[in-house]
Design a protein around this motif. Structure first.
Motif, short mmCIF file in Angstrom:
data_model
loop_
_atom_site.label_atom_id
_atom_site.label_comp_id
_atom_site.label_asym_id
_atom_site.label_seq_id
_atom_site.Cartn_x
_atom_site.Cartn_y
_atom_site.Cartn_z
N PRO A 41 0.80 -1.21 0.00
CA PRO A 41 0.00 0.00 0.00
C PRO A 41 0.84 1.27 0.00
CG PRO A 41 -0.95 -1.62 1.47
CD PRO A 41 0.36 -2.19 0.99
N LEU A 42 0.50 2.22 -0.90
CA LEU A 42 1.35 3.39 -1.09
C LEU A 42 1.50 4.24 0.16
CD1 LEU A 42 0.33 4.62 -4.66
CD2 LEU A 42 2.24 3.20 -3.98
N HIS A 43 0.42 4.32 0.98
CA HIS A 43 0.50 5.23 2.13
C HIS A 43 1.56 4.79 3.15
CE1 HIS A 43 -2.54 2.19 3.40
NE2 HIS A 43 -1.96 2.33 4.57
N SER A 44 2.09 3.56 3.01
CA SER A 44 3.11 3.08 3.94
C SER A 44 4.52 3.24 3.39
CB SER A 44 2.86 1.61 4.29
OG SER A 44 3.01 0.80 3.15
N LEU A 45 4.66 3.80 2.18
CA LEU A 45 5.97 3.96 1.55
C LEU A 45 6.42 5.41 1.58
CD1 LEU A 45 5.40 1.60 -1.50
CD2 LEU A 45 6.97 1.19 0.39
N PRO A 46 7.74 5.65 1.49
CA PRO A 46 8.27 7.02 1.58
C PRO A 46 7.79 7.92 0.44
CG PRO A 46 10.01 5.40 1.90
CD PRO A 46 8.82 4.65 1.42
N LYS A 47 7.76 9.22 0.73
CA LYS A 47 7.33 10.23 -0.23
C LYS A 47 8.36 11.35 -0.28
CE LYS A 47 2.47 9.56 1.13
NZ LYS A 47 2.75 8.59 2.18
N ASN A 48 8.43 12.03 -1.42
CA ASN A 48 9.23 13.24 -1.58
C ASN A 48 10.65 13.08 -1.01
OD1 ASN A 48 7.00 14.51 -2.82
ND2 ASN A 48 6.11 14.94 -0.82
N LEU B 159 12.61 16.78 -7.19
CA LEU B 159 12.05 17.60 -6.10
C LEU B 159 11.95 19.07 -6.51
CD1 LEU B 159 13.89 15.96 -3.06
CD2 LEU B 159 11.44 15.84 -3.56
N VAL B 160 12.89 19.52 -7.33
CA VAL B 160 12.86 20.90 -7.82
C VAL B 160 11.84 21.05 -8.94
CG1 VAL B 160 14.18 22.71 -8.98
CG2 VAL B 160 15.23 21.38 -7.14
N ALA B 161 11.81 20.07 -9.85
CA ALA B 161 10.94 20.14 -11.02
C ALA B 161 9.46 20.00 -10.66
CB ALA B 161 11.33 19.07 -12.03
N TYR B 162 9.17 19.25 -9.59
CA TYR B 162 7.79 19.01 -9.19
C TYR B 162 7.58 19.53 -7.76
CZ TYR B 162 7.78 16.05 -13.30
OH TYR B 162 7.89 15.59 -14.59
N PRO B 163 7.23 20.80 -7.60
CA PRO B 163 7.07 21.39 -6.26
C PRO B 163 6.07 20.61 -5.40
CG PRO B 163 6.95 23.06 -7.98
CD PRO B 163 6.90 21.74 -8.67
N ARG B 164 6.41 20.49 -4.14
CA ARG B 164 5.60 19.70 -3.20
C ARG B 164 4.17 20.21 -3.07
NH1 ARG B 164 7.24 18.50 3.10
NH2 ARG B 164 5.41 17.23 3.62
N LYS B 165 3.97 21.52 -3.23
CA LYS B 165 2.63 22.08 -3.08
C LYS B 165 1.69 21.58 -4.17
CE LYS B 165 3.73 26.35 -0.60
NZ LYS B 165 3.67 27.82 -0.62
N GLU B 166 2.26 21.21 -5.32
CA GLU B 166 1.42 20.78 -6.43
C GLU B 166 1.53 19.30 -6.75
OE1 GLU B 166 1.08 23.52 -9.88
OE2 GLU B 166 2.82 24.50 -8.97
N PHE B 167 2.66 18.67 -6.40
CA PHE B 167 2.89 17.29 -6.79
C PHE B 167 3.38 16.44 -5.62
CE2 PHE B 167 3.64 19.90 -10.57
CZ PHE B 167 2.71 19.34 -11.45
N LEU B 168 3.13 15.14 -5.76
CA LEU B 168 3.61 14.16 -4.78
C LEU B 168 4.50 13.17 -5.52
CD1 LEU B 168 3.41 12.78 -1.95
CD2 LEU B 168 1.57 11.41 -2.92
N ILE B 169 5.74 13.04 -5.06
CA ILE B 169 6.64 12.02 -5.60
C ILE B 169 6.55 10.84 -4.65
CG2 ILE B 169 9.00 11.47 -6.26
CD1 ILE B 169 9.47 14.51 -6.59
N GLN B 170 5.95 9.76 -5.11
CA GLN B 170 5.62 8.62 -4.25
C GLN B 170 6.41 7.39 -4.65
OE1 GLN B 170 2.87 7.89 -1.61
NE2 GLN B 170 4.58 6.44 -1.54
N GLN B 171 7.20 6.86 -3.72
CA GLN B 171 7.87 5.58 -3.97
C GLN B 171 6.80 4.50 -4.05
OE1 GLN B 171 11.25 4.85 -1.40
NE2 GLN B 171 11.01 2.63 -1.56
N VAL B 172 6.92 3.59 -5.03
CA VAL B 172 5.86 2.60 -5.24
C VAL B 172 6.31 1.17 -5.01
CG1 VAL B 172 4.57 4.08 -6.82
CG2 VAL B 172 6.29 2.51 -7.73
N THR B 173 7.59 0.94 -4.71
CA THR B 173 8.06 -0.41 -4.39
C THR B 173 8.86 -0.36 -3.10
OG1 THR B 173 10.13 -0.20 -5.62
CG2 THR B 173 8.20 -0.98 -6.85
N VAL B 174 8.99 -1.52 -2.47
CA VAL B 174 9.63 -1.57 -1.17
C VAL B 174 11.14 -1.32 -1.25
CG1 VAL B 174 10.12 -3.06 0.82
CG2 VAL B 174 7.89 -3.18 -0.31
N ASP B 175 11.81 -1.98 -2.19
CA ASP B 175 13.28 -1.94 -2.18
C ASP B 175 13.89 -1.61 -3.53
OD1 ASP B 175 12.55 -4.22 -3.48
OD2 ASP B 175 13.57 -5.62 -2.13
N GLN B 176 13.14 -0.97 -4.42
CA GLN B 176 13.69 -0.56 -5.70
C GLN B 176 13.44 0.93 -5.92
OE1 GLN B 176 13.09 -3.14 -9.12
NE2 GLN B 176 12.34 -4.77 -7.79
#
Length: 203
Positions: free
Chosen positions: A32-39, A66-83
């Motif tokens: 589940p994405l909500h348990s993985l790191p973000k930004n 992180l610079v190209a996609y500002p946090r206020k507008e975008f979420l960079i979401q890790q989608v796998t556990v170890d990759q």
């Protein structure tokens, strides 16, 4: 280049796969994405972005994203556990989706029923199969189950080793549908396994 929501939809980041990260392996490492790191909490310095076609772009520095996609507008979401694989999402859409998932999980938790099923330590194979099928049926309904092992009258109380072997045997029979939700309860010769359904991957 700093992206806005307007340019994000039109942006194409297609590219070849690198570092031996195989796209057909994605499903096996998701959770589940909500348990993985973000930004900035993502531990990888370079990441692959899953593009609009569902393919992986070449590695890019996380700092650049992180610079190209500002946090206020975008979420960079890790989608796998170890990759080092991420998705870039509209932050408002991602927030609403996560809220909906949490509401659904909370509602499902409220609807859970706690069932109690008993079996003796020396249960025969036929009776064991019947008890296991009852436990399995409850777990498949997303109910919690307290599975209680107890001695039968005029039946020898099992040793700790025999007790552990029986518990391992039962858990092995249920491993595809259930898991222990908390520590086992041991009261004299009675032992209770607290079981719950395995969580469903919401990704």
């Amino acid at each position: 280049m700093i992206c806005t929501r307007r340019t994000f939809r039109a942006l194409s980041l297609a590219g070849p796969l690198q570092l031996g990260v195989r796209e057909d392996n994605l499903a096996s490492v998701k959770r589940p994405l909500h348990s993985l790191p973000k930004n900035k909490n993502i531990k990888f310095s370079h990441v692959h972005v899953v593009n609009a076609e569902g393919k992986l772009d070449p590695l890019r520095p996380l700092s650049e994203l992180l610079v190209a996609y500002p946090r206020k507008e975008f979420l960079i979401q890790q989608v796998t556990v170890d990759q080092p694989i991420v998705r870039i999402m509209d932050s408002k859409v991602a927030y609403e989706k996560e809220k909906a998932i949490k509401r659904a999980l909370k509602a499902a938790e409220k609807q859970q029923i706690n069932k109690e099923i008993q079996m003796t330590w020396g249960v025969a194979m036929g009776d064991l199969a019947h008890k296991i099928s009852k436990v399995r049926a409850e777990l498949e309904k997303n109910n919690r189950v307290d599975l209680i092992f107890a001695p039968k009258k005029r039946q020898a109380v099992p040793s700790p080793k025999e007790r552990d072997e029986k518990v391992v045997e039962v858990l092995e029979m249920l491993k595809d549908v259930g898991q222990e939700s908390k520590l086992r309860t041991l009261l004299k010769s009675h032992l209770t396994l607290h079981l719950e359904a395995k969580p469903v991957d919401t990704t």
